[in-house]
Motif scaffolding. Structure first.
Motif, PDB file in Angstrom:
ATOM      1  N   ILE A  50      -8.372  89.183  72.130  1.00 36.31           N
ATOM      2  CA  ILE A  50      -7.129  89.828  72.578  1.00 36.31           C
ATOM      3  C   ILE A  50      -6.983  89.712  74.097  1.00 36.31           C
ATOM      4  O   ILE A  50      -5.918  89.340  74.607  1.00 36.31           O
ATOM      5  CB  ILE A  50      -7.102  91.316  72.137  1.00 36.31           C
ATOM      6  N   LEU A  51      -8.087  89.971  74.820  1.00 35.63           N
ATOM      7  CA  LEU A  51      -8.032  89.816  76.279  1.00 35.63           C
ATOM      8  C   LEU A  51      -7.655  88.385  76.645  1.00 35.63           C
ATOM      9  O   LEU A  51      -6.872  88.146  77.566  1.00 35.63           O
ATOM     10  CB  LEU A  51      -9.398  90.138  76.891  1.00 35.63           C
ATOM     11  N   GLY A  52      -8.212  87.430  75.893  1.00 35.88           N
ATOM     12  CA  GLY A  52      -7.939  86.016  76.157  1.00 35.88           C
ATOM     13  C   GLY A  52      -6.460  85.693  76.004  1.00 35.88           C
ATOM     14  O   GLY A  52      -5.886  84.963  76.816  1.00 35.88           O
ATOM     15  N   PHE A 111      -0.670  84.785  81.413  1.00 37.09           N
ATOM     16  CA  PHE A 111      -0.372  84.877  82.842  1.00 37.09           C
ATOM     17  C   PHE A 111      -1.169  83.894  83.706  1.00 37.09           C
ATOM     18  O   PHE A 111      -1.123  83.948  84.921  1.00 37.09           O
ATOM     19  CB  PHE A 111      -0.637  86.312  83.341  1.00 37.09           C
ATOM     20  N   THR A 112      -1.944  83.027  83.061  1.00 33.39           N
ATOM     21  CA  THR A 112      -2.791  82.130  83.846  1.00 33.39           C
ATOM     22  C   THR A 112      -2.200  80.726  83.893  1.00 33.39           C
ATOM     23  O   THR A 112      -1.823  80.188  82.860  1.00 33.39           O
ATOM     24  CB  THR A 112      -4.201  82.050  83.214  1.00 33.39           C
ATOM     25  N   PHE A 137      -5.685  76.295  86.319  1.00 31.70           N
ATOM     26  CA  PHE A 137      -6.762  77.251  86.569  1.00 31.70           C
ATOM     27  C   PHE A 137      -7.547  77.506  85.283  1.00 31.70           C
ATOM     28  O   PHE A 137      -8.787  77.495  85.275  1.00 31.70           O
ATOM     29  CB  PHE A 137      -6.172  78.560  87.116  1.00 31.70           C
ATOM     30  N   ALA A 138      -6.795  77.694  84.198  1.00 34.48           N
ATOM     31  CA  ALA A 138      -7.444  77.987  82.911  1.00 34.48           C
ATOM     32  C   ALA A 138      -8.357  76.840  82.495  1.00 34.48           C
ATOM     33  O   ALA A 138      -9.484  77.042  82.042  1.00 34.48           O
ATOM     34  CB  ALA A 138      -6.391  78.244  81.846  1.00 34.48           C
ATOM     35  N   THR A 139      -7.864  75.597  82.684  1.00 38.18           N
ATOM     36  CA  THR A 139      -8.655  74.448  82.252  1.00 38.18           C
ATOM     37  C   THR A 139      -9.888  74.259  83.129  1.00 38.18           C
ATOM     38  O   THR A 139     -10.972  73.937  82.645  1.00 38.18           O
ATOM     39  CB  THR A 139      -7.800  73.157  82.329  1.00 38.18           C
ATOM     40  N   ALA A 197      -2.495  79.465  77.534  1.00 38.11           N
ATOM     41  CA  ALA A 197      -1.878  78.991  78.787  1.00 38.11           C
ATOM     42  C   ALA A 197      -1.078  77.710  78.539  1.00 38.11           C
ATOM     43  O   ALA A 197      -0.027  77.489  79.121  1.00 38.11           O
ATOM     44  CB  ALA A 197      -2.949  78.756  79.840  1.00 38.11           C
ATOM     45  N   LYS A 198      -1.579  76.872  77.641  1.00 33.20           N
ATOM     46  CA  LYS A 198      -0.907  75.598  77.381  1.00 33.20           C
ATOM     47  C   LYS A 198       0.312  75.788  76.478  1.00 33.20           C
ATOM     48  O   LYS A 198       1.368  75.229  76.727  1.00 33.20           O
ATOM     49  CB  LYS A 198      -1.897  74.635  76.724  1.00 33.20           C
ATOM     50  N   HIS A 199       0.140  76.559  75.416  1.00 31.64           N
ATOM     51  CA  HIS A 199       1.226  76.717  74.452  1.00 31.64           C
ATOM     52  C   HIS A 199       1.974  78.004  74.716  1.00 31.64           C
ATOM     53  O   HIS A 199       2.125  78.819  73.841  1.00 31.64           O
ATOM     54  CB  HIS A 199       0.670  76.795  73.028  1.00 31.64           C
ATOM     55  N   GLY A 200       2.428  78.239  75.933  1.00 27.58           N
ATOM     56  CA  GLY A 200       3.187  79.459  76.222  1.00 27.58           C
ATOM     57  C   GLY A 200       4.206  79.700  75.110  1.00 27.58           C
ATOM     58  O   GLY A 200       4.473  78.806  74.309  1.00 27.58           O
ATOM     59  N   LEU A 201       4.751  80.871  75.064  1.00 27.89           N
ATOM     60  CA  LEU A 201       5.589  81.223  73.917  1.00 27.89           C
ATOM     61  C   LEU A 201       6.760  80.268  73.710  1.00 27.89           C
ATOM     62  O   LEU A 201       7.133  79.970  72.581  1.00 27.89           O
ATOM     63  CB  LEU A 201       6.106  82.656  74.085  1.00 27.89           C
ATOM     64  N   ASP A 202       7.345  79.713  74.812  1.00 29.53           N
ATOM     65  CA  ASP A 202       8.544  78.882  74.629  1.00 29.53           C
ATOM     66  C   ASP A 202       8.254  77.536  73.976  1.00 29.53           C
ATOM     67  O   ASP A 202       9.113  76.973  73.296  1.00 29.53           O
ATOM     68  CB  ASP A 202       9.304  78.708  75.949  1.00 29.53           C
ATOM     69  N   VAL A 203       7.023  77.004  74.162  1.00 29.64           N
ATOM     70  CA  VAL A 203       6.701  75.717  73.521  1.00 29.64           C
ATOM     71  C   VAL A 203       6.697  75.897  72.004  1.00 29.64           C
ATOM     72  O   VAL A 203       6.990  74.976  71.244  1.00 29.64           O
ATOM     73  CB  VAL A 203       5.297  75.235  73.964  1.00 29.64           C
ATOM     74  N   LEU A 204       6.366  77.108  71.599  1.00 34.27           N
ATOM     75  CA  LEU A 204       6.207  77.346  70.169  1.00 34.27           C
ATOM     76  C   LEU A 204       7.535  77.586  69.459  1.00 34.27           C
ATOM     77  O   LEU A 204       7.642  77.393  68.250  1.00 34.27           O
ATOM     78  CB  LEU A 204       5.290  78.558  69.946  1.00 34.27           C
ATOM     79  N   ALA A 205       8.545  77.994  70.217  1.00 30.60           N
ATOM     80  CA  ALA A 205       9.786  78.435  69.587  1.00 30.60           C
ATOM     81  C   ALA A 205      10.413  77.448  68.591  1.00 30.60           C
ATOM     82  O   ALA A 205      10.729  77.851  67.479  1.00 30.60           O
ATOM     83  CB  ALA A 205      10.776  78.858  70.648  1.00 30.60           C
ATOM     84  N   PRO A 206      10.578  76.153  68.948  1.00 26.77           N
ATOM     85  CA  PRO A 206      11.274  75.263  68.015  1.00 26.77           C
ATOM     86  C   PRO A 206      10.549  75.129  66.679  1.00 26.77           C
ATOM     87  O   PRO A 206      11.170  74.879  65.654  1.00 26.77           O
ATOM     88  CB  PRO A 206      11.299  73.901  68.736  1.00 26.77           C
TER      89      PRO A 206
END
Ligand code: ASP
Length: 407
Positions: A15-17, A23-24, A28-30, A200-209
């Motif tokens: 959950i923390l991840g 927000f990362t 940086f995340a990679t 970080a890579k698949h932020g919510l908007d990438v998933l929408a379609p």
């Protein structure tokens, strides 16, 4: 204060991840967070080959007679096949109801190159290793399983004189379990390190379609587990489903984040034996086999994705074509290796069988990691449910009385 259980700690890491991942920045995340996840992956991968070999040899050898081994093997394979075929049907039903591809115009992920799935005869022949040591070097799980079964059966047939060999593998398996225990203390951090870069890579908007595909796969996976595994565990395994899910939670969470059934195997074995009280004889037979051949989550995904691709291209699938998807989807899930992304490669086999455009694979490639998490979680859960059912049928389960289902 009560000490947190390992499953709770892993869940907190997850959950923390997700929160931190939102927000990362990806860079940086990679660079800074992913290595902590990779370390966890490497640690559990390190255990797999010796563990599968040793535990399966001991499992097969300790059944004691070849007839009983055949019986356990038969039950295990029957359970795996039936549940996988059912899972493809669940996937098809979900996609028929939710219509994830209806009215979509999705750009094809140009970075994905379609690969041909190998012919079935070659896949089957490849199960027998020409060189067992080579199989271990390459971590070819099916080949290692085949060799281990031969070793186990032969140890049984030889009898007393083979005892030193059996004792050696027994000791090796114990040592591997111990290493698993040590590595699991690091799991909460490892899981955090794995999930942050994904979010970080698949932020919510990438998933929408493709949200509907994700919904169909997740819902299908959830329903399959809730209906099939809960009833199997309760009615055939005579175990309280809550006890069961609580017991396997660490394995399910590790599967969700690592996307690898094989990688999760050490944890799966530990949970099933220590938390559910299932005998080593059954678990060390069912689980390594299941981690390689039983993939119900992948089967759900085959059903959803095949229909999704048909919908995107405006193609109608007849009943017999959908039946073909069930057959080929089941085989494709068996053929998929327990490693990240294997299902995506095997999807080509299912699409080819019903003449759907292979570019369809590229449609889902962009979100495959998200789908892989759910399907791997269900893949592993399915293996453990089989263990409970087979162990109960062999009277080989020792759990505390309060966790038994009271009629
Ligand atoms: N990642 C899955 C597993 O290891 C296989 C798949 O890609 O479907 O179970």
């Amino acid at each position: 204060m009560k000490k947190l259980s390992l499953a709770t700690k892993i869940l907190i890491g997850l959950i923390l991840g997700v929160i931190v991942g939102l927000f990362t920045p990806l860079d940086f995340a990679t660079t800074f967070i992913k290595p902590f996840g990779d370390l966890f992956l490497r640690l559990i991968k390190m255990i797999i080959v010796p563990l599968v070999l040793a535990s399966l040899v001991v499992g097969a050898a300790s059944v004691g007679d070849v007839k009983k081994l055949g019986r356990i093997g038969g039950k295990t394979m029957a359970y795996y096949l039936l549940t996988s075929a059912f899972a493809v049907v669940v996937g098809l039903v979900m996609a028929n109801i939710l219509q994830p591809g209806a009215g979509l115009d999705i750009p094809v992920d140009a970075t994905y190159e379609g690969r041909e799935a190998p012919p079935i005869a070659a896949v089957l022949l490849d199960i027998i290793p020409e060189n067992p040591v080579g199989a271990m070097v390459n971590a070819s799980m099916l080949q290692i399983i085949a060799f281990a079964l031969f070793l186990g059966i032969a140890i049984t047939l030889v009898g007393e004189r083979a005892n030193p060999v059996k004792d050696f593998f027994d000791g090796l398996a114990e040592v591997m379990y111990k290493i698993t225990g040590i590595v699991m203390a690091y799991a909460p951090i490892g899981v955090f390190g794995l999930i942050v870069p994904v979010v970080a890579k698949h932020g919510l908007d990438v998933l929408a379609p493709l949200a509907m595909v994700i919904l169909a796969v997740y819902l299908g996976c959830f329903l399959h587990a809730a209906v099939v595994y809960s009833s199997a565990v309760k009615f055939l395994g005579k175990m309280n489903p809550l006890t069961y899910y609580k017991g396997i939670a660490p394995a399910a969470l590790v599967a969700f984040t690592t996307c690898s059934s094989s990688g999760t195997l050490p944890v799966t074995i530990k949970c099933v034996e220590e938390n559910l009280g299932i005998s080593k004889e059954i678990s060390s037979f069912c689980l390594p086999l299941g981690a390689t051949v039983n993939m119900d989550g992948t089967a759900v995904y085959m059903g959803v994705c095949a229909l999704f691709v048909a919908q995107v291209y405006g193609l109608d699938l007849s009943f017999s074509q959908q039946l073909t998807i069930v057959l080929v989807g089941t085989l494709a899930s068996i053929g998929a290796a327990g490693v990240p992304g294997a299902g995506l490669i095997m999807l080509t086999m299912t699409l080819t069988a019903v003449n759907l455009p292979l570019e369809g694979v590229a449609l889902v490639a962009g979100i495959d990691r998200i789908l892989d998490m759910a399907r791997t979680c269900v893949n592993v859960t399915g293996d453990t449910s089989c263990c409970v059912v087979v162990a109960a049928s062999e009277n080989d389960i020792s759990i505390s009385p309060e966790s038994k289902v009271t009629a």
